[in-house]
Design a protein around this motif. Structure first.
Motif, PDB file in Angstrom:
ATOM      1  N   ALA A 150      -3.815   3.511   1.884  1.00 36.33           N
ATOM      2  CA  ALA A 150      -3.815   2.046   1.812  1.00 36.33           C
ATOM      3  C   ALA A 150      -2.585   1.498   1.088  1.00 36.33           C
ATOM      4  O   ALA A 150      -2.230   0.326   1.265  1.00 36.33           O
ATOM      5  CB  ALA A 150      -5.086   1.558   1.123  1.00 36.33           C
ATOM      6  N   THR A 151      -1.942   2.331   0.266  1.00 39.64           N
ATOM      7  CA  THR A 151      -0.779   1.863  -0.505  1.00 39.64           C
ATOM      8  C   THR A 151       0.543   2.406   0.040  1.00 39.64           C
ATOM      9  O   THR A 151       1.586   2.250  -0.601  1.00 39.64           O
ATOM     10  CB  THR A 151      -0.923   2.278  -1.986  1.00 39.64           C
ATOM     11  N   SER A 162       0.595  -3.967  -8.141  1.00 40.51           N
ATOM     12  CA  SER A 162       0.352  -4.157  -6.699  1.00 40.51           C
ATOM     13  C   SER A 162      -0.455  -2.990  -6.136  1.00 40.51           C
ATOM     14  O   SER A 162      -1.386  -3.183  -5.346  1.00 40.51           O
ATOM     15  CB  SER A 162       1.676  -4.285  -5.952  1.00 40.51           C
ATOM     16  N   CYS A 163      -0.100  -1.778  -6.535  1.00 43.02           N
ATOM     17  CA  CYS A 163      -0.855  -0.595  -6.090  1.00 43.02           C
ATOM     18  C   CYS A 163      -2.305  -0.667  -6.573  1.00 43.02           C
ATOM     19  O   CYS A 163      -3.245  -0.403  -5.804  1.00 43.02           O
ATOM     20  CB  CYS A 163      -0.204   0.679  -6.626  1.00 43.02           C
ATOM     21  N   GLN A 179      -4.505  -3.109  -4.732  1.00 40.68           N
ATOM     22  CA  GLN A 179      -4.912  -2.543  -3.442  1.00 40.68           C
ATOM     23  C   GLN A 179      -5.998  -1.497  -3.628  1.00 40.68           C
ATOM     24  O   GLN A 179      -6.926  -1.401  -2.821  1.00 40.68           O
ATOM     25  CB  GLN A 179      -3.709  -1.924  -2.731  1.00 40.68           C
ATOM     26  N   LYS A 189      -9.291  -3.296  -3.786  1.00 44.55           N
ATOM     27  CA  LYS A 189      -9.738  -3.752  -2.460  1.00 44.55           C
ATOM     28  C   LYS A 189     -10.261  -2.581  -1.627  1.00 44.55           C
ATOM     29  O   LYS A 189     -11.293  -2.678  -0.965  1.00 44.55           O
ATOM     30  CB  LYS A 189      -8.594  -4.435  -1.732  1.00 44.55           C
ATOM     31  N   THR A 190      -9.512  -1.493  -1.660  1.00 43.32           N
ATOM     32  CA  THR A 190      -9.900  -0.324  -0.861  1.00 43.32           C
ATOM     33  C   THR A 190     -11.201   0.280  -1.364  1.00 43.32           C
ATOM     34  O   THR A 190     -12.066   0.694  -0.559  1.00 43.32           O
ATOM     35  CB  THR A 190      -8.779   0.735  -0.887  1.00 43.32           C
TER      36      THR A 190
END
Length: 442
Positions: A145-146, A195-196, A199, A202-203
């Motif tokens: 995802a990242t 930012s990672c 995510q 969210k994941t």
């Protein structure tokens, strides 16, 4: 005076903000307005640049920008830029650099370069089920995802190093972490890491929602609390050290080399075991570190927080520096956890930051880590050297003398008189006032 709250302050022009501030809090005193505005007029282009660094900027706050020369670090000679207002910091660092110049200088080692961040979440689920889900599904999905976020960083040799699931339920009910380690190469990496992590949050939510490993009740219990980097980076660590034969210490204070080495080691050991001394001891180290951190456009608050957390990592606050005097060899070193960058942030915007990095030979982030550790070690050496020989006040007050004279409105001729007067005396505030009044016939 009863002050009134203001609406839409951030939308006012700089002049509007200044007018409101002076009228509301400073009784309309035009002298205060002039204090703020003097920086606008000196260099309008620079002021405009600074206005955009932070919110609600109405002026500039200048600090002295000094140079500490003669730093021999890993065989290369450096002049260190230091942004600091405290008397004697630059002088002490320079004196320590000169002391070690003919003794091999400072040696440094990058021990590790890992930075950390966490996704903090609450999940009412049995830990073994979550661990199985993490190992056989989630970890792979987080990395996938990242991939877009990490692409450029991976091209530069960095990226996500590892992700671990941490069970903290023994300390807080249903509390878990995704603990990630990163290599951000030459950037400090805060935006990249955050930012990672966002995510990851969210994941995690998405993967739990579609997983068959959990009941609907368990899925509903998942709450992502926050995703944030940690400023405690114990594995982003650098060592700086100096060493020589005790017979080569050659201190000029009048005590023998052996006594100097013995007293110096005792002073460091006291800082290792006594938190009251360790706090002041480490503050002195950070005088040297922060001055270069600020000059190179890095975050001194993060640097401070990390260093002091590291100093307390064993459950008791202790010295960041250490000393041995074994087999006739004096050795003094620091292990400093520090996360800094040489790209991004202010590095390409602030003129003096660009100058500082150019002065240092445009170092990599790891090279800057080494320089910062050396600056802290040198500052600490200078402070301890004074403490165990002449005392801290002799040098400090001599540097502080001009501050006292400026407060008293001394002329340049009077300042020169005082420099000569205190050439062989210890400066004290009382003695300065006494001599100042005598000089003026008061």
């Amino acid at each position: 005076m009863n002050h009134k709250p203001v609406e839409g302050f951030s939308k006012l022009t700089k002049e509007g903000k200044t007018d409101w501030l002076v009228n509301e809090y400073l009784e309309g005193n035009v002298e205060y307005r002039k204090i703020l505005q003097q920086y606008w007029n000196e260099n309008p282009d620079l002021q405009k640049l600074h206005d955009e660094f932070s919110e609600n900027t109405i002026s500039n706050f200048y600090m002295p920008y000094g140079i500490a020369p003669n730093f021999l670090i890993d065989g290369k000679l450096f002049a260190l830029p230091m942004a600091v207002e405290e008397s004697s910091v630059v002088a002490a660092a320079s004196k320590a650099a000169k002391f070690w110049l003919d003794k091999g200088g400072f040696k440094t080692t990058i021990i590790n370069n890992e930075k950390l961040g966490h996704t903090h979440f609450i999940f009412n689920v049995e830990s073994h089920k979550l661990l199985h889900f993490f190992n056989f599904n989630l970890k792979k999905k987080l990395l996938e995802a990242t991939e877009d976020i990490t692409a450029n960083m991976r091209k530069r040799g960095g990226g996500i190093l590892d992700i671990k699931l941490v069970d903290k339920t023994a300390e807080m009910q249903n509390y878990y972490q995704l603990k990630a380690s990163f290599d951000t190469v030459d950037s400090m990496g805060a935006n990249f890491i955050n930012s990672c992590l966002e995510q990851f949050g969210k994941t995690l939510k998405q993967e739990v929602a579609i997983s068959e490993d959990f009941s609907q009740e368990e899925k509903n219990s998942l709450q992502i609390v926050m995703n944030i980097l940690s400023n405690f980076t114990p594995d982003c660590l650098v060592r700086a050290e100096v060493s020589c034969k005790i017979e080569d210490l050659k201190d000029d204070s009048g005590i023998s080399n052996e006594e100097f080495a013995w007293k110096f080691k005792q002073a460091v050991t006291i800082a290792e075991i006594e938190p009251f001394r360790a706090t002041t001891h480490n503050k002195g180290i950070m005088n040297g570190v922060d001055a270069v951190v600020i000059a190179t456009g890095n975050d001194f608050r993060a640097t401070e927080a990390c260093a002091h957390a590291y100093a307390a990592r064993n459950g008791k606050y202790s010295s960041l520096t250490h000393c041995t005097t074994d087999n006739g060899i004096f050795r003094f070193w620091i292990d400093l956890p520090i996360s800094v960058g040489v790209v991004g942030g202010l590095t390409n915007l602030h003129p003096l930051v660009k100058f500082s990095l150019a002065l240092l030979g445009k170092p990599s982030a790891q090279e800057l880590m080494s320089i910062l550790a050396v600056s802290g070690l040198a500052q600490n050496f200078g402070a301890i050297r004074s403490l165990v020989t002449t005392g801290i006040q002799k040098g400090h007050m001599k540097m502080h003398l001009l501050n006292i004279l400026n407060q008293m409105g001394a002329t340049e001729e009077e300042k020169q008189h005082f420099v000569t007067y205190f050439k062989d005396k210890t400066v004290s505030h009382h003695e300065v006032i006494h001599e100042f009044n005598r000089l003026r016939g008061q």
